[in-house]
Structures are given as C-alpha cells and as structure tokens.
Motif scaffolding. Structure first.
Motif, PDB file in Angstrom:
ATOM      1  N   CYS A   1       0.833  -1.200   0.000  1.00  0.00           N
ATOM      2  CA  CYS A   1       0.000   0.000   0.000  1.00  0.00           C
ATOM      3  C   CYS A   1       0.870   1.252   0.000  1.00  0.00           C
ATOM      4  O   CYS A   1       1.975   1.252   0.556  1.00  0.00           O
ATOM      5  CB  CYS A   1      -0.928   0.015   1.218  1.00  0.00           C
ATOM      6  N   PHE A   2       0.339   2.324  -0.586  1.00  0.00           N
ATOM      7  CA  PHE A   2       1.075   3.575  -0.681  1.00  0.00           C
ATOM      8  C   PHE A   2       0.121   4.743  -0.480  1.00  0.00           C
ATOM      9  O   PHE A   2      -1.078   4.639  -0.730  1.00  0.00           O
ATOM     10  CB  PHE A   2       1.781   3.695  -2.035  1.00  0.00           C
ATOM     11  N   LEU A   3       0.691   5.865  -0.031  1.00  0.00           N
ATOM     12  CA  LEU A   3      -0.099   7.062   0.199  1.00  0.00           C
ATOM     13  C   LEU A   3      -0.364   7.817  -1.090  1.00  0.00           C
ATOM     14  O   LEU A   3      -1.367   8.511  -1.214  1.00  0.00           O
ATOM     15  CB  LEU A   3       0.619   7.989   1.181  1.00  0.00           C
ATOM     16  N   GLU A   4       0.543   7.714  -2.054  1.00  0.00           N
ATOM     17  CA  GLU A   4       0.452   8.511  -3.262  1.00  0.00           C
ATOM     18  C   GLU A   4       0.572   7.628  -4.495  1.00  0.00           C
ATOM     19  O   GLU A   4       1.249   6.586  -4.469  1.00  0.00           O
ATOM     20  CB  GLU A   4       1.558   9.577  -3.284  1.00  0.00           C
ATOM     21  N   GLN A   5      -0.069   8.057  -5.577  1.00  0.00           N
ATOM     22  CA  GLN A   5      -0.050   7.275  -6.801  1.00  0.00           C
ATOM     23  C   GLN A   5       1.335   7.235  -7.418  1.00  0.00           C
ATOM     24  O   GLN A   5       1.742   6.219  -8.001  1.00  0.00           O
ATOM     25  CB  GLN A   5      -1.055   7.858  -7.800  1.00  0.00           C
ATOM     26  N   ASN A   6       2.102   8.317  -7.287  1.00  0.00           N
ATOM     27  CA  ASN A   6       3.456   8.327  -7.831  1.00  0.00           C
ATOM     28  C   ASN A   6       4.335   7.290  -7.137  1.00  0.00           C
ATOM     29  O   ASN A   6       5.170   6.643  -7.778  1.00  0.00           O
ATOM     30  CB  ASN A   6       4.074   9.720  -7.691  1.00  0.00           C
ATOM     31  N   SER A   7       4.150   7.129  -5.825  1.00  0.00           N
ATOM     32  CA  SER A   7       4.911   6.113  -5.097  1.00  0.00           C
ATOM     33  C   SER A   7       4.556   4.724  -5.586  1.00  0.00           C
ATOM     34  O   SER A   7       5.422   3.846  -5.698  1.00  0.00           O
ATOM     35  CB  SER A   7       4.643   6.236  -3.593  1.00  0.00           C
ATOM     36  N   LEU A   8       3.277   4.500  -5.885  1.00  0.00           N
ATOM     37  CA  LEU A   8       2.857   3.197  -6.413  1.00  0.00           C
ATOM     38  C   LEU A   8       3.486   2.952  -7.778  1.00  0.00           C
ATOM     39  O   LEU A   8       3.956   1.842  -8.060  1.00  0.00           O
ATOM     40  CB  LEU A   8       1.341   3.143  -6.500  1.00  0.00           C
ATOM     41  N   ARG A   9       3.513   3.975  -8.644  1.00  0.00           N
ATOM     42  CA  ARG A   9       4.119   3.811  -9.968  1.00  0.00           C
ATOM     43  C   ARG A   9       5.596   3.449  -9.851  1.00  0.00           C
ATOM     44  O   ARG A   9       6.098   2.572 -10.560  1.00  0.00           O
ATOM     45  CB  ARG A   9       3.958   5.104 -10.773  1.00  0.00           C
ATOM     46  N   THR A  10       6.306   4.137  -8.956  1.00  0.00           N
ATOM     47  CA  THR A  10       7.726   3.827  -8.757  1.00  0.00           C
ATOM     48  C   THR A  10       7.910   2.405  -8.255  1.00  0.00           C
ATOM     49  O   THR A  10       8.822   1.684  -8.686  1.00  0.00           O
ATOM     50  CB  THR A  10       8.341   4.827  -7.761  1.00  0.00           C
ATOM     51  N   HIS A  11       7.016   1.974  -7.347  1.00  0.00           N
ATOM     52  CA  HIS A  11       7.095   0.622  -6.816  1.00  0.00           C
ATOM     53  C   HIS A  11       6.844  -0.414  -7.904  1.00  0.00           C
ATOM     54  O   HIS A  11       7.529  -1.453  -7.962  1.00  0.00           O
ATOM     55  CB  HIS A  11       6.080   0.456  -5.686  1.00  0.00           C
ATOM     56  N   ILE A  12       5.868  -0.164  -8.783  1.00  0.00           N
ATOM     57  CA  ILE A  12       5.550  -1.119  -9.843  1.00  0.00           C
ATOM     58  C   ILE A  12       6.746  -1.306 -10.769  1.00  0.00           C
ATOM     59  O   ILE A  12       7.007  -2.418 -11.262  1.00  0.00           O
ATOM     60  CB  ILE A  12       4.308  -0.652 -10.622  1.00  0.00           C
ATOM     61  N   LYS A  13       7.498  -0.243 -10.997  1.00  0.00           N
ATOM     62  CA  LYS A  13       8.686  -0.364 -11.837  1.00  0.00           C
ATOM     63  C   LYS A  13       9.707  -1.313 -11.232  1.00  0.00           C
ATOM     64  O   LYS A  13      10.454  -1.979 -11.958  1.00  0.00           O
ATOM     65  CB  LYS A  13       9.324   1.015 -12.036  1.00  0.00           C
ATOM     66  N   SER A  14       9.726  -1.422  -9.897  1.00  0.00           N
ATOM     67  CA  SER A  14      10.687  -2.318  -9.248  1.00  0.00           C
ATOM     68  C   SER A  14      10.387  -3.780  -9.539  1.00  0.00           C
ATOM     69  O   SER A  14      11.276  -4.623  -9.495  1.00  0.00           O
ATOM     70  CB  SER A  14      10.706  -2.074  -7.734  1.00  0.00           C
ATOM     71  N   HIS A  15       9.104  -4.092  -9.837  1.00  0.00           N
ATOM     72  CA  HIS A  15       8.767  -5.470 -10.194  1.00  0.00           C
ATOM     73  C   HIS A  15       9.319  -5.837 -11.565  1.00  0.00           C
ATOM     74  O   HIS A  15       9.631  -6.997 -11.822  1.00  0.00           O
ATOM     75  CB  HIS A  15       7.244  -5.661 -10.182  1.00  0.00           C
ATOM     76  N   ASN A  16       9.375  -4.850 -12.444  1.00  0.00           N
ATOM     77  CA  ASN A  16       9.878  -5.092 -13.803  1.00  0.00           C
ATOM     78  C   ASN A  16      11.280  -4.538 -13.988  1.00  0.00           C
ATOM     79  O   ASN A  16      11.680  -4.204 -15.099  1.00  0.00           O
ATOM     80  CB  ASN A  16       8.929  -4.445 -14.823  1.00  0.00           C
TER      81      ASN A  16
END
Length: 555
Positions: free
Chosen positions: A358-373
């Motif tokens: 979970c994340f507070l901000e959408q930008n943090s989620l986008r950065t996290h998703i990049k770590s999966h790929n």
C-alpha cells in the motif's frame, strides 16, 4: 494476523498472511466481510460478489485467515462491478434514446396533421365542406377521370390522390402511439430494477478529487497550517524548498510566504500535500483554533467560505523536534519517516496488484511497480569504467571524482562542496550547527543524518528488501544477498592474494588478510592477548577467563 488499519478513520483490517479465496495465494489480504473505504466509497467484497455475480461465498464466519481476498483480486472485482454498472447505464441510455426518437417522430406526425393540405385543381375542398363532415377520401374526381363507358379508355383504372388523406395519417399516428405506449410500459417495468445510483456515485467520485483540492486550498490560504515537503527526516519549505531539521524553524520560515499567492499554483497535479497542524488559527480573524473540523465550521459559518463535505484533504502531522505522535491514533515514533510509513495504515489507498503493498500517493505506487519489472542497468563511467546505477549517479561521480566540481550545496548559504562531509564541517564552523545525530533507540551516535537513517533502517526497522530465492533469509543490501547466494552454490569468489585460500564472503576474506598483515586489532583487556578476528577473542575469553561477562566488555 489481522491488524486494524486505523482507529478513528478505520479503513478495515489487514490479514498477513492470509489465504485469498479467489486465487488461493498466500499473502497480505483483506477480509471479505469487513468494510473498507476506497475513493470515498464504502465496499464489502462479499456483497460485491453477490451484487455482481449472484455468488454467495461459503464459510465466511470461520477463521479470518481463510476468509480473505488479495489486492490483485480486489482490483479485478472492482473492474467487474464497474463493467456491470457501465453496461446497465449504457442500456438505460439506449432505451431513453429510443423513446426520445419515438416521441420526436410522434410530434412530427402531429405537426403534419395540423397543417392544412394546399388546394389544387385535383383536390379542392371549400370551407362549407369542412362543416358538412368529412368527405370520402377515396372518392374519384369526375373532372379529372374519364368515363368508364368510353371505349378508348376501357383499361383505365381509377387513380388515387398521391398525398395521403387525413384518415390515413391518423391511422399511422395511432399505430405509432400504440408501439410507443408498449415500449414505455416495458421500460417502466424494467427501470425500477436498474441501478440509477451508480451513475450519481460515478459523478460524485469524479468530483471527489476536485472537492478535496478546493478544500485544501481554502484551508491553507485562510489558516496558519504549514505545508511542507520531506526527504527522509529533513523538512523542506513548500514554497522555496529551503531545508530544515528543526520543525520550529520550518514553521517560522513558512510564515514569510503568502499562501494566497503561492499555494494553489504550486500544488503539483493536485497531489495531496503534507500539512503541519501544530498551529491552525484563522488568518481572517483573531480566533484561536486547534482542530481542522472546528476550523472548517468556523470558516464556513463566520466567513462564508465554501467547504465541501469531504475529509482527508491532506496528510496531517504535528511536527516536533523529538518524538512524533500520529494525529489519528496517537502512536509515537522517533523519526518522521517511521511516522510516514505508519500513516499508510490509515490512508494507504493505492495498492500494488502484484504484491499487495500500500502507498499514500499514486506516484509512489508507480515507482514501486517499476521495481517489479526492474532490469539491471549499468551506466559505466567513461573515465574509470566504474558501473553506476543511474545516469544521475554517473553524473555525480564524474563531477565530484574526475572533474572536482562542487555538487553539494549548503541549504543556509550559497556555498558548494565536493562532499557531504565538507558541507557538514561548514555547517558546524560557519553556521554553528550541532552535527551529531544520536540514535534514539540505542547508544550509537553519527555525524551525518543519512548515516543515522541507514543505521535505523538496517538495525531497528529491519528493512530487508532483498530476499533469497532458495531460503527465507533477507538482506539490507543486494551485495550481501549476492554473497549469501554463494553458500547455496558453493562458489568462493573472494580469493586471498597472499595464499590460495578463498571465501564466499568479502568480510571473511578481509578478516583472513589480517592474519598476513599481523593486524591484531581485537585485544583482551585482562591479559593483553591480541587476535586478528573477533571470534578468536571470544573463544579466548571462554577458555581462559571463564565467568567473565562478555557482554559488558565486547559488542
């Protein structure tokens, strides 16, 4: 273990680990029967299954670990429910359009009926004919038709008027009216079953972000709350990006800016800002106010400002120099980054579909998703060949190491330095800063805040993001994981340059090299014996000084 994700602003429990009833994966999950808040709307996943699919899940009253749904399946369920609502709304719009078309056609026919047909030589009707009653619409006009007894016109057939008569138009109109009444009755029978609420909710959801944005602007511009940015545990002025360690200095500095001129224009993509609510008070009058909800009522009732009925316009903090308390549940944290991580439990609405984070901000989620790929990318230095992890890291390396350019700026003056150590020395000597950062959880003391934070994340927060694929061990640094993998593969990549011995870990090799240099740094305080390795010293203490408390002498 189910943990609540908030107290006053409860967003539902999280079970970690839990069994997802939809994909049977074991990960961080939510309960199917609990109530959660998403985008300002309440949702219960078991009810969503019933509404969308008519599916009643069984055994939902048992162990909570077996009544769960993971974040990926929640996302798919939301999409299915949204698609169902979309289909229902499209069907409703389609029927409404058909009815409007039929009504328009009926109106057109009525207008044509009301118009008087123009008089001509073939079909003339005087005013007296109207009063005497309707003539036969199929009656032949003797002036225009020859006699049937005329032998030259034996095959002649009586010709009808080309324009339809009034009775024909009325018959068509009645037939269309019957069809329209049938469609309207069928639509009225179906319409009560269709959900008109989702369309209103969709509009409300679309406007929710704008209402939050407008509330945030109104509150900041008319109160003394202090918006700010942060990086690790450093605070930055929201308007000019000046850096502060002490929140009191941050608040005093922020008062020098006018929020009515700057705040609205500086909100990046209407992103939820972080706000220090240590002081609220009203800018428009002398009233002292220490609660956001009270301020909303005051600014509305007293000053006539518009406040929309939404909450959580921003993340609220009460910044202090020492321990920081959560404004939602009063939990206390020694560092701001620990408090910010805790706030995810209250307001973490952005969820990774792959791992449930979970994340507070959408930008943090986008950065996290990049770590999966993430693809391992190396950016080698063209001067010395060293591999850097990004273009920016390579730029800093070349600028500081090879070109000797000062890239570290002082945040209190315009001086620049080659390293953070030089800047820290400048802050102590020129600005009188106390550059000692003691750990609040142990007795360690550091001269750089970044080093303290690294110590805190490694030893107290246990942020071990690098996990071994072959066992359950986790590591703080990827290099430690790489060394650990050698224990599974049997590789010994660290070879001694003085002898033929090799080791799977760099630290083991470094300890071995001390035996060649006779670096006996581990000394016994009781007999002055010295050793190259700490393990050798401990063995010496156990064998020669039994009963002596090792913990009081060595760490």
């Amino acid at each position: 273990m189910a943990t609540p994700s908030g107290s006053g602003k409860n967003r539902g429990p999280i079970v970690d680990p839990g069994l997802c009833r939809c994909c049977r994966s074991i990960k961080k999950c939510r309960l199917l029967t609990a109530e959660y808040l998403w985008n300002g709307e309440k949702e219960i996943y078991s009810d969503m299954f019933m509404d969308c699919f008519g599916l009643l899940l069984s055994h939902l009253d048992g162990d909570s670990k077996e009544c769960c749904i993971c974040a990926a399946c929640v996302s798919r369920l939301r999409d299915a429910c949204a698609f169902r609502r979309q289909a229902l709304q499209s069907e409703e719009v389609f029927l409404s359009a058909r009815l409007e078309t039929k009504q328009g056609l009926e109106t057109k026919i009525l207008l044509e009926v009301k118009q008087e047909p123009p008089a001509d030589d073939n079909d003339s009707m005087g005013a007296d004919d109207v009063g005497m009653g309707e003539p036969d619409l199929e009656e032949q006009d003797p002036k225009s038709e020859p006699s049937a007894s005329d032998p030259s016109d034996a095959d002649y057939k009586p010709r009808r008027n080309k324009k339809p008569g009034r009775r024909q138009l009325l018959a068509k109109m009645n037939k269309l009216r019957d069809k329209l009444d049938h469609m309207m009755s069928a639509t009225e029978a179906v319409a009560p079953k269709r959900e008109k609420i989702p369309r209103a909710k969709k509009k409300e959801s679309l406007d929710h972000d704008n209402m939050m944005y407008n509330n945030a602007v109104t509150i900041v511009q008319n109160s003394y709350v202090c918006p700010f940015h942060n990086r690790i545990s450093n605070y930055y002025c929201y308007y000019c990006k000046d850096q502060f360690v002490n929140p009191i200095e941050l608040r005093d500095h922020t008062l020098s800016h006018d929020p009515k001129e700057l705040f609205e224009s500086m909100m990046e993509n209407k992103k939820i800002p972080k706000i220090d609510i240590t002081r609220i008070d009203c800018r428009l009058c002398p009233d002292k106010i220490d609660d956001i909800d009270t301020f909303k009522r005051h600014i509305t009732n007293t000053h006539g400002k518009i406040i929309y009925p939404v909450d959580n316009e921003f993340l609220k903090f009460r910044l202090t120099s020492n321990n920081l308390a959560c404004t939602e549940c009063n939990s206390v944290f020694p560092y701001f980054d620990m408090l910010k991580k805790h706030m995810i439990d209250h307001f973490g609405t952005y969820i990774c579909d792959m791992c449930g984070a979970c994340f507070l901000e959408q930008n943090s989620l986008r950065t996290h998703i990049k770590s999966h790929n993430k693809v391992e990318a190396n950016f080698p230095c063209e001067v010395c060949g060293k591999n850097l992890k990004s273009k920016y890291s390579r730029y800093l390396h070349v600028a500081t190491v090879h070109e000797k350019k000062p890239t570290v700026n002082c945040y209190k003056c315009e001086a620049s330095f080659l390293s953070y150590a030089q800047r820290n020395k400048h802050l102590i000597e020129v600005h009188g800063d106390k550059r000692t950062f003691p750990c609040k959880l142990c007795d360690k003391v550091y001269n750089r805040r970044k080093t303290l934070m690294e110590h805190n994340r490694r030893n107290h927060l246990k942020v071990y993001r690098h996990q071994c694929d072959l066992c359950d061990q986790r590591f703080y640094l990827p290099s430690r994981l790489k060394e650990h993998m050698a224990t599974h593969t049997g590789e010994r990549n660290f070879r001694c340059e003085f002898c033929e011995k090799s080791y799977p870990r760099l630290q083991s090799l470094q300890e071995h090299i001390r035996s060649h240099s006779n670096d006996r740094r581990y000394k016994c305080d009781l007999c002055n014996s010295a050793f190259t390795q700490n393990g050798s010293l401990k063995n010496h203490m156990k064998s020669h000084h039994q009963g002596y408390d090792l913990d009081t002498s060595f760490s």
